[in-house]
Write an enzyme that holds these catalytic residues in place. Structure first.
Site, PDB file in Angstrom:
ATOM      1  N   SER A 233     -15.653  65.027-128.059  1.00  0.00           N
ATOM      2  CA  SER A 233     -16.504  65.026-129.310  1.00  0.00           C
ATOM      3  C   SER A 233     -17.145  66.586-129.403  1.00  0.00           C
ATOM      4  O   SER A 233     -16.431  67.526-129.619  1.00  0.00           O
ATOM      5  CB  SER A 233     -17.530  64.119-129.473  1.00  0.00           C
ATOM      6  OG  SER A 233     -18.098  63.979-130.662  1.00  0.00           O
ATOM      7  N   ASP A 278      -8.745  58.501-135.603  1.00  0.00           N
ATOM      8  CA  ASP A 278     -10.186  58.581-134.921  1.00  0.00           C
ATOM      9  C   ASP A 278     -11.184  57.630-135.685  1.00  0.00           C
ATOM     10  O   ASP A 278     -11.282  58.019-137.006  1.00  0.00           O
ATOM     11  CB  ASP A 278     -10.577  60.048-134.859  1.00  0.00           C
ATOM     12  CG  ASP A 278     -11.701  60.210-133.999  1.00  0.00           C
ATOM     13  OD1 ASP A 278     -11.917  60.190-132.861  1.00  0.00           O
ATOM     14  OD2 ASP A 278     -13.085  60.188-134.923  1.00  0.00           O
ATOM     15  N   HIS A 345     -12.894  56.390-130.535  1.00  0.00           N
ATOM     16  CA  HIS A 345     -13.367  57.781-130.448  1.00  0.00           C
ATOM     17  C   HIS A 345     -13.518  57.800-129.035  1.00  0.00           C
ATOM     18  O   HIS A 345     -14.617  57.270-128.419  1.00  0.00           O
ATOM     19  CB  HIS A 345     -14.479  57.599-131.469  1.00  0.00           C
ATOM     20  CG  HIS A 345     -15.006  58.727-131.233  1.00  0.00           C
ATOM     21  ND1 HIS A 345     -14.562  60.321-131.927  1.00  0.00           N
ATOM     22  CD2 HIS A 345     -16.461  59.332-131.022  1.00  0.00           C
ATOM     23  CE1 HIS A 345     -15.350  61.131-131.612  1.00  0.00           C
ATOM     24  NE2 HIS A 345     -16.466  60.717-131.019  1.00  0.00           N
TER      25      HIS A 345
END
Length: 405
Positions: A233, A278, A345
């Protein structure tokens, strides 16, 4: 678009769904980026029979960071990983204090390696989106994403950080470090001024990176024979920023901050691990709630299996955009990538998705196997999955409808 901050009080229920078989768990969700930024999702899975729990690793604070010199390393979306035999460059002193957003000391978790790989290091940069204005940054000062005062004293090391050989066969006994993310800008800030509209903020993520690296050098990183930098991330973006000391070359107003542009200039071998769909990007970049006042995308945002044929067509275009971005690395002989078609994710820190009997697979390879094959030069790894819903091994996230107050 970069992810905004997501307050820890924003609770959603989420499930992992594997083609119709779902298991309920509780979670707090947030954030991602082009090749993935991190989620706050706290996902709990049933314990495997007879398998011990993940290791708990204590938090170390960089208490005297302002007095330490800083080092610049070649450094690596959600989970993009960089392989390098690194060189320590000239250190330089600095006078700005190295602090989290609220002024507390930055921190990291270190688990020592053993055996023949006691001089091998794996470093993971934590994620958590960006704070996009002073209000959201102030909110982070009261959370673990902006203050070490709120960080857990111990965290579980799972997925690529696990010390369980069955779950992490390639890196289980390496020295492993998780650097906590508390600057709100992907370890990239270096702002001198502290007072903003009457409140003190410390936007010094670059200093955090340098101070932690400096401390790890003293603890043995200077003798490393090989090192592996990973990030998820916002931490995934940070790996791009620090790769090849690229951060110093970026203009403040340039789009080169984003991975698709940065990757064109990266010299060291890189491995890109990403999802074609995603979950955070679909919810907050492709079809954000603010641009969908009629809520026509609501069901699709929460559960990819509920997308209409027209919405799926748009998602396939989204997938193609990712594949076009990957084209920059397809011809790089030493680079690799693994793009599956799961609606998730961040996959590298979760044991279920990283390496387990039921992990997602592309060409019969789990993520851990593919990364290991690339890192140790066992084979070329350039895997691209087929279009959703072709892969029955995917674990797809399903989110509950938000509560209305």
């Amino acid at each position: 678009m970069p992810p905004p901050s997501a307050p820890a009080s924003h609770h959603l229920r989420l499930w992992w769904r594997r083609r119709g078989r779902a298991g309920a768990v509780g979670a707090t969700f947030a954030v991602a980026l082009l090749l993935a930024l991190s989620s706050y999702a706290s996902v709990v899975f049933p314990a495997s029979g007879g398998r011990r729990g993940p290791a708990l690793v204590g938090l170390t604070l960089v208490r005297r960071a302002s007095e330490k010199g800083s080092l610049m390393f070649p450094a690596t979306p959600h989970s993009l990983v960089l392989k390098f035999q690194f060189q320590i460059l000239n250190s330089r002193s600095f006078v700005l204090r190295t602090l989290c957003l609220d002024g507390s000391a930055p921190g990291y978790h270190l688990q020592r390696g053993s055996g023949s790989v006691s001089q091998s290091w794996l470093i993971h940069l934590g994620g958590g989106g960006w704070c996009r204005n002073l209000k959201s940054c102030a909110s982070r000062q009261r959370s673990m994403l902006g203050s070490s005062r709120y960080m857990e004293g111990q965290v579980e090391f799972t997925g690529i950080l696990s010390d369980d050989k069955s779950q992490n066969p390639n890196f289980y006994n390496w020295n492993k470090v998780k650097i906590r993310y508390c600057d709100g800008a992907s370890f990239s800030g270096n702002v001198k001024d502290e007072l903003q509209n009457g409140t003190r903020f410390f936007f010094r993520g670059q200093r955090i990176w340098e101070a932690v690296m400096n401390e790890l050098v003293v603890k043995g990183l200077r003798n490393a024979k090989q090192a592996f930098l990973t990030g998820c991330s916002a931490g995934g973006l940070a790996t791009y920023i620090h790769c090849d000391s690229f951060r110093a070359l970026l203009p403040k107003d340039s789009r080169c901050f984003f991975p698709r542009e940065v990757v064109k200039h990266v010299v060291n071998p890189v491995f890109v691990l990403n999802r074609a769909y995603d979950a955070w990007q679909v919810q907050h970049a492709l079809a954000p709630e603010a641009s969908d006042p009629q809520h026509s995308w609501l069901d699709c945002r929460l559960d990819i299996s509920k997308c209409s044929s027209e919405q799926l067509e748009i998602l396939q275009g989204f997938r193609k955009e990712l594949h076009d971005a990957i084209s920059e690395v397809k011809q790089e002989r030493d680079w690799g990538f693994y793009i599956n078609s799961c609606f998730v994710h961040c996959q590298s820190l979760n044991s279920l998705t990283w390496h387990s009997p039921t992990s997602p697979r592309v060409n019969n390879k789990s993520i851990a196997e593919a990364v290991g094959d690339w890192f140790f030069d066992r084979r070329e790894v350039k895997e691209i999955d087929c279009e959703y819903p072709c892969n029955p091994t995917c674990h797809n996230l399903v989110f509950a409808r938000p509560f209305k107050i």
